[in-house]
Design a protein around this motif. Structure first.
Motif, short mmCIF file in Angstrom:
data_model
loop_
_atom_site.label_atom_id
_atom_site.label_comp_id
_atom_site.label_asym_id
_atom_site.label_seq_id
_atom_site.Cartn_x
_atom_site.Cartn_y
_atom_site.Cartn_z
N CYS A 14 32.09 47.46 29.69
CA CYS A 14 33.14 46.28 29.05
C CYS A 14 34.35 46.19 29.88
O CYS A 14 34.73 47.13 30.61
CB CYS A 14 33.73 47.01 27.57
SG CYS A 14 34.58 45.67 26.87
N LYS A 15 34.66 44.88 30.35
CA LYS A 15 35.88 44.64 31.03
C LYS A 15 36.91 44.57 29.89
O LYS A 15 37.13 43.56 29.28
CB LYS A 15 35.63 43.30 31.76
CG LYS A 15 34.77 43.21 33.01
CD LYS A 15 34.77 41.98 33.73
CE LYS A 15 33.86 42.27 35.01
NZ LYS A 15 33.96 41.04 35.60
N THR A 17 40.89 43.88 29.62
CA THR A 17 42.19 43.20 29.89
C THR A 17 43.31 43.90 29.00
O THR A 17 43.40 43.76 27.93
CB THR A 17 42.27 41.62 29.96
OG1 THR A 17 40.91 41.31 30.51
CG2 THR A 17 43.34 41.24 30.22
N ILE A 59 42.81 44.42 34.61
CA ILE A 59 41.46 44.28 34.15
C ILE A 59 40.66 45.63 34.55
O ILE A 59 41.02 46.10 35.84
CB ILE A 59 40.64 43.17 34.50
CG1 ILE A 59 41.30 41.91 33.93
CG2 ILE A 59 39.07 43.23 33.99
CD1 ILE A 59 40.56 40.63 34.35
N GLU A 61 37.07 47.82 34.12
CA GLU A 61 35.73 48.26 33.55
C GLU A 61 35.48 49.53 32.99
O GLU A 61 35.73 50.62 33.77
CB GLU A 61 34.80 47.87 34.55
CG GLU A 61 34.76 46.40 34.99
CD GLU A 61 33.42 46.15 35.94
OE1 GLU A 61 32.63 47.20 36.26
OE2 GLU A 61 33.27 45.19 36.51
#
Length: 103
Positions: A14-15, A17, A59, A61
């Motif tokens: 999942c990225k 932010t 951001i 991951e």
């Protein structure tokens, strides 16, 4: 503040932010993201980039199916939680709380 999550279909990642609003930074020059995902190690910390509106953003991951504790460190001295974290847990060895992102 906001945590934005973008789940990838191609892999279990999942990225996320991470955003710290301008009113939380109060003239800070450097904001870094520390947490379970970088061992809480300032030398491995993720720097947040200052945006035109004065907020800071990064951001990262992260593997899905887990929970990650994290906090923001401003100018190497002031800790800040994410005001919209998924939840909060007591920080180990402290009276403070850590923010948590649930994936």
């Amino acid at each position: 503040m906001a945590l934005t999550k973008q789940f990838l279909k191609s892999k279990p990642v999942c990225k996320v932010t991470f955003t710290l609003p301008a009113e939380a930074t109060t003239e800070s020059k450097k904001v870094i993201l520390l947490g379970d995902f970088n061992g809480w190690d300032p030398s491995e910390a993720t720097p947040l980039k200052k945006q035109k509106d004065g907020s800071y953003k990064a951001i990262v991951e992260l593997e899905t199916g887990k929970e990650y504790q994290f906090r923001y460190l401003l100018d190497g001295e002031k800790w800040e939680n994410d005001w919209q974290a998924d939840k909060y847990v007591p920080a180990e060895g402290s009276t403070d709380e850590n923010s948590v992102v649930v994936l």
